[in-house]
Motif scaffolding. Structure first.
Motif, short mmCIF file in Angstrom:
data_model
loop_
_atom_site.label_atom_id
_atom_site.label_comp_id
_atom_site.label_asym_id
_atom_site.label_seq_id
_atom_site.Cartn_x
_atom_site.Cartn_y
_atom_site.Cartn_z
N GLU A 1 63.09 53.25 6.60
CA GLU A 1 62.92 52.18 5.60
C GLU A 1 62.89 50.84 6.33
N GLY A 2 62.14 49.89 5.78
CA GLY A 2 62.09 48.61 6.50
C GLY A 2 61.50 47.51 5.65
N GLU A 3 60.99 46.51 6.32
CA GLU A 3 60.37 45.37 5.64
C GLU A 3 59.09 45.80 4.93
N LYS A 4 58.71 45.06 3.88
CA LYS A 4 57.41 45.31 3.25
C LYS A 4 56.30 44.80 4.16
N VAL A 5 55.17 45.50 4.16
CA VAL A 5 54.01 45.04 4.95
C VAL A 5 52.85 44.90 3.96
N ALA A 6 52.47 43.63 3.69
CA ALA A 6 51.56 43.36 2.57
C ALA A 6 50.21 44.10 2.70
N HIS B 1 59.53 51.68 1.84
CA HIS B 1 60.33 52.87 1.52
C HIS B 1 60.55 53.79 2.72
N GLY B 2 59.73 53.60 3.78
CA GLY B 2 59.78 54.55 4.90
C GLY B 2 59.10 55.85 4.51
N LEU C 1 58.22 70.13 -10.24
CA LEU C 1 57.07 70.33 -9.36
C LEU C 1 56.65 69.06 -8.60
N VAL C 2 56.98 67.89 -9.14
CA VAL C 2 56.50 66.64 -8.54
C VAL C 2 57.38 66.11 -7.39
N PRO C 3 58.70 66.38 -7.37
CA PRO C 3 59.52 65.76 -6.32
C PRO C 3 59.03 65.99 -4.88
N PRO C 4 58.47 67.16 -4.51
CA PRO C 4 58.01 67.27 -3.10
C PRO C 4 56.65 66.62 -2.82
N HIS C 5 56.21 65.67 -3.69
CA HIS C 5 54.88 65.07 -3.57
C HIS C 5 54.60 64.50 -2.17
N VAL C 6 55.54 63.77 -1.62
CA VAL C 6 55.30 63.12 -0.33
C VAL C 6 55.22 64.17 0.79
N SER C 7 56.15 65.15 0.77
CA SER C 7 56.14 66.18 1.82
C SER C 7 54.84 66.98 1.77
N THR D 1 46.41 56.78 2.12
CA THR D 1 46.83 55.68 1.23
C THR D 1 48.25 55.90 0.72
N GLY D 2 48.62 57.19 0.53
CA GLY D 2 50.00 57.49 0.09
C GLY D 2 51.01 57.00 1.13
N ILE D 3 50.71 57.28 2.40
CA ILE D 3 51.61 56.86 3.48
C ILE D 3 51.66 55.33 3.56
N LEU D 4 50.48 54.68 3.43
CA LEU D 4 50.44 53.21 3.47
C LEU D 4 51.25 52.62 2.31
N TYR D 5 51.18 53.29 1.13
CA TYR D 5 51.95 52.82 -0.03
C TYR D 5 53.45 52.86 0.28
N MET D 6 53.91 54.01 0.81
CA MET D 6 55.34 54.17 1.07
C MET D 6 55.83 53.19 2.14
N VAL D 7 55.11 53.16 3.27
CA VAL D 7 55.56 52.33 4.39
C VAL D 7 55.38 50.85 4.03
N GLY D 8 54.21 50.54 3.40
CA GLY D 8 53.92 49.15 3.04
C GLY D 8 54.91 48.57 2.05
N ASN D 9 55.47 49.43 1.18
CA ASN D 9 56.45 48.94 0.22
C ASN D 9 57.88 49.06 0.75
#
Ligand code: HEM
Ligand code: HEM
Length: 173
Positions: free
Chosen positions: A125-130, A113-114, A46-52, A103-111
């Motif tokens: 996916e790209g560079e981390k953004v602190a 993960h894209g 049940l958890v894998p589609p969390h981001v979608s 905040t979920g989107i900021l977590y993914m992009v900021g770390n």
């Protein structure tokens, strides 16, 4: 068209309420990932589609709020004794529902993960953004706050229905 706006939420508001309630309930299953590092049936099925689902919720919540604003003079009236507290409680629920996906989107992009939703690449996916990662780290504390708000909200709805025996729950049913 809702013929008696004072007594009941209109059909669109009820559809938004229950649709988002089910999806928020699904999203908080992410807490199960704390058990055994997600190595159990909830974490695996049940958890894998969390981001979608989170991205879908962002769209639904924005539409829901736009609809609530448009309908603001056609909502059931509140008991004046508790109207302010009810307004504050509902405002906090809306605020948490908006802040969770942001905040979920900021977590993914900021770390770095894209961001993908339903197989569609939204951010590569790209560079981390602190600064994004640090705002994203608020995702978990806001999730706990949302959980407390929802438990309180459901508890109050059930109190109205089973103890007070008034029609408050039926307005959203
Ligand atoms: C209304 C929407 C959302 C809700 C209710 C929600 C809820 C949750 C919950 C309850 C957790 C577990 C927190 C913990 O164990 O402390 C979590 C973690 C997480 N969520 Fe969400 N979430 C939502 C949207 C999103 C979105 C849109 C994304 C990504 C784009 C996302 C990404 C994550 C990630 C990466 C974690 C793990 C964070 C970590 O391990 O510290 N979430 N979410
Ligand atoms: C079994 C679960 C739930 C029940 C029984 C329930 C019940 C209700 C009821 C009866 C109302 C109308 C209250 C009134 O007119 O004073 C309401 C409104 C509301 N509920 Fe729920 N609810 C549930 C789950 C949720 C969840 C999970 C969320 C969001 C995370 C949520 C967010 C809201 C919001 C924001 C309103 C205010 C609507 C508005 O006036 O704009 N509810 N709920």
């Amino acid at each position: 068209m809702n013929r008696n706006p004072q007594e009941r939420y209109d059909g669109v508001s009820r559809a938004f309420h229950w649709g988002t309630a089910i999806l928020v309930g699904w999203q908080v299953l992410k807490f199960f990932d704390r058990i055994n590092d997600g190595e159990h049936w909830v974490g695996q099925t049940l958890v894998p589609p969390h981001v979608s689902i989170g991205v879908l919720l962002l769209v639904l919540v924005v539409l829901r709020i736009a609809w609530a604003v448009k309908q603001k003079d056609r909502r059931p009236s509140q008991d004046p004794a508790t109207a302010l507290a009810v307004k504050a409680g509902h405002f906090l629920l809306y605020a948490a529902m908006v802040l969770m996906p942001i905040t979920g989107i900021l977590y993914m992009v900021g770390n770095g993960h894209g961001l993908d939703a339903f197989g569609i690449g939204l951010v590569a996916e790209g560079e981390k953004v602190a600064w994004m990662a640090s705002l994203g780290s608020l995702h978990s504390p806001i999730a706990w706050t949302l959980l407390v708000l929802v438990v309180g909200h459901v508890g109050i709805a059930l109190y109205h229905h089973f103890i007070r025996g008034d029609g408050v729950l039926r307005r959203m049913a």
